[in-house]
Design a protein around this motif. Structure first.
Motif, PDB file in Angstrom:
ATOM      1  N   THR A 106       2.305 -10.965   2.941  1.00 22.85           N
ATOM      2  CA  THR A 106       2.294 -11.535   1.591  1.00 22.85           C
ATOM      3  C   THR A 106       1.206 -10.937   0.704  1.00 22.85           C
ATOM      4  O   THR A 106       1.013 -11.389  -0.436  1.00 22.85           O
ATOM      5  N   ASP A 108      -0.853  -8.269  -1.791  1.00 21.67           N
ATOM      6  CA  ASP A 108      -0.390  -7.650  -3.037  1.00 21.67           C
ATOM      7  C   ASP A 108      -0.128  -6.159  -2.843  1.00 21.67           C
ATOM      8  O   ASP A 108      -0.422  -5.571  -1.798  1.00 21.67           O
ATOM      9  N   GLU A 110      -1.474  -3.543  -4.139  1.00 24.83           N
ATOM     10  CA  GLU A 110      -2.646  -2.686  -3.960  1.00 24.83           C
ATOM     11  C   GLU A 110      -3.105  -2.672  -2.506  1.00 24.83           C
ATOM     12  O   GLU A 110      -3.467  -1.619  -1.966  1.00 24.83           O
ATOM     13  N   THR A 111      -3.057  -3.831  -1.868  1.00 27.15           N
ATOM     14  CA  THR A 111      -3.454  -3.909  -0.456  1.00 27.15           C
ATOM     15  C   THR A 111      -2.474  -3.141   0.421  1.00 27.15           C
ATOM     16  O   THR A 111      -2.874  -2.430   1.350  1.00 27.15           O
ATOM     17  N   ARG A 165       9.643  -4.253  -2.501  1.00 23.88           N
ATOM     18  CA  ARG A 165       8.650  -3.433  -3.186  1.00 23.88           C
ATOM     19  C   ARG A 165       8.443  -2.084  -2.492  1.00 23.88           C
ATOM     20  O   ARG A 165       8.334  -1.042  -3.154  1.00 23.88           O
TER      21      ARG A 165
END
Length: 267
Positions: A106, A108, A110-111, A165
């Motif tokens: 879960t 984001d 960027e991570t 994504r």
């Protein structure tokens, strides 16, 4: 057995795929079983494909897929550092090239990117998310088992969002979920995915489905397909009792032993 497994965790070493895969896993908490093997058998992949196993645990589903399909670029994503270390050791012990990443599914974008999983970079994702309904499932006192099995209200949506994504256009997501949660699966996949195929899994021909295996294509446009259900067991008449006994069906045994695949893996 690895030094890690022997000194830090109470573990067992177990055979999967009829002995083709030997995995070290914790003796208590979440333990790999038929769901992970069925998920691998339902996933299509090809040499050179970048494949990610979300919530990999000790690596069972991803490593089972890699044992069947050589040459994949496999990434095992797991939030629990201890399980991730076991997954890494299991890959090495079975001579299967794989990268293991400690990461919350879960997290984001960027991570994810910092972990080597930027948007639109993956060909195939397979996942067995936590799927038990907390309202109906008595949580285990074992925290590891609870986190591996019990879903929050937004678990499925969050995991599907993460898959959407990082998958390339045309990339494939294969997941396993509770059969009574199929409407939630379809809702989660309604944004960005299409060409869905659903395979119900039954304990036997007399019982409702207990699981669904679902294949979805990012950007797919083909209509939904419901495939013939998989019956795990035959019901055999017991000559000494009116109660039938169960026996694993031959085709299911072949799948569990890594000698056959499910229709979802043959699009």
């Amino acid at each position: 057995m690895t030094e890690l497994a022997a000194t830090e965790l109470d573990v067992t070493e177990d055979a999967f795929l009829g002995g083709q895969l030997r995995l070290t896993q914790p003796r208590s908490g979440h333990r790999a079983g038929h769901d992970a093997v069925l998920l691998a058998a339902a996933t299509s992949a090809y040499a050179g494909a970048r494949v990610v196993d979300f919530g990999a645990g000790v690596g069972t589903a991803g490593l089972a897929l890699a044992r069947r399909v050589g040459g994949i670029d496999l990434v095992l994503v797991e939030i629990d550092p201890d399980l991730a270390r076991l997954a890494r050791a299991n890959a090495a012990a079975n001579s299967i090239p794989a990268e293991t990443v400690v990461l919350d599914v879960t997290a984001d974008a960027e991570t994810f990117a910092a972990s080597g999983l930027p948007p639109d970079s993956v060909d195939v994702i397979l996942t067995n998310p936590p799927f038990n309904d907390p309202a109906r499932h008595r949580a285990s006192p074992d925290q590891a088992r609870q986190s591996a099995h019990v879903a929050s209200e937004d678990t499925l949506q969050a995991w599907v969002h993460a898959a959407r994504r990082i998958l390339k256009s045309g990339g494939v997501l294969t997941l396993i979920w509770r059969a009574d949660g199929l409407t939630d699966v379809l809702a989660a996949l309604s944004r960005g995915f299409g060409s869905l195929a659903v395979l119900p899994v039954h304990g036997d021909a007399s019982s409702p489905a207990i699981r669904v295996l679902v294949r979805a294509v990012k950007g797919g446009r083909a209509p939904l397909r419901i495939l013939q259900g998989l019956m795990l067991n035959d019901l055999l008449l017991n000559e000494e009792s009116d109660v039938p006994k169960k026996q694993v069906q031959k085709n299911v045994r072949e799948i569990l032993e890594g000698r056959a695949v499910l229709p979802l893996a043959q699009p």
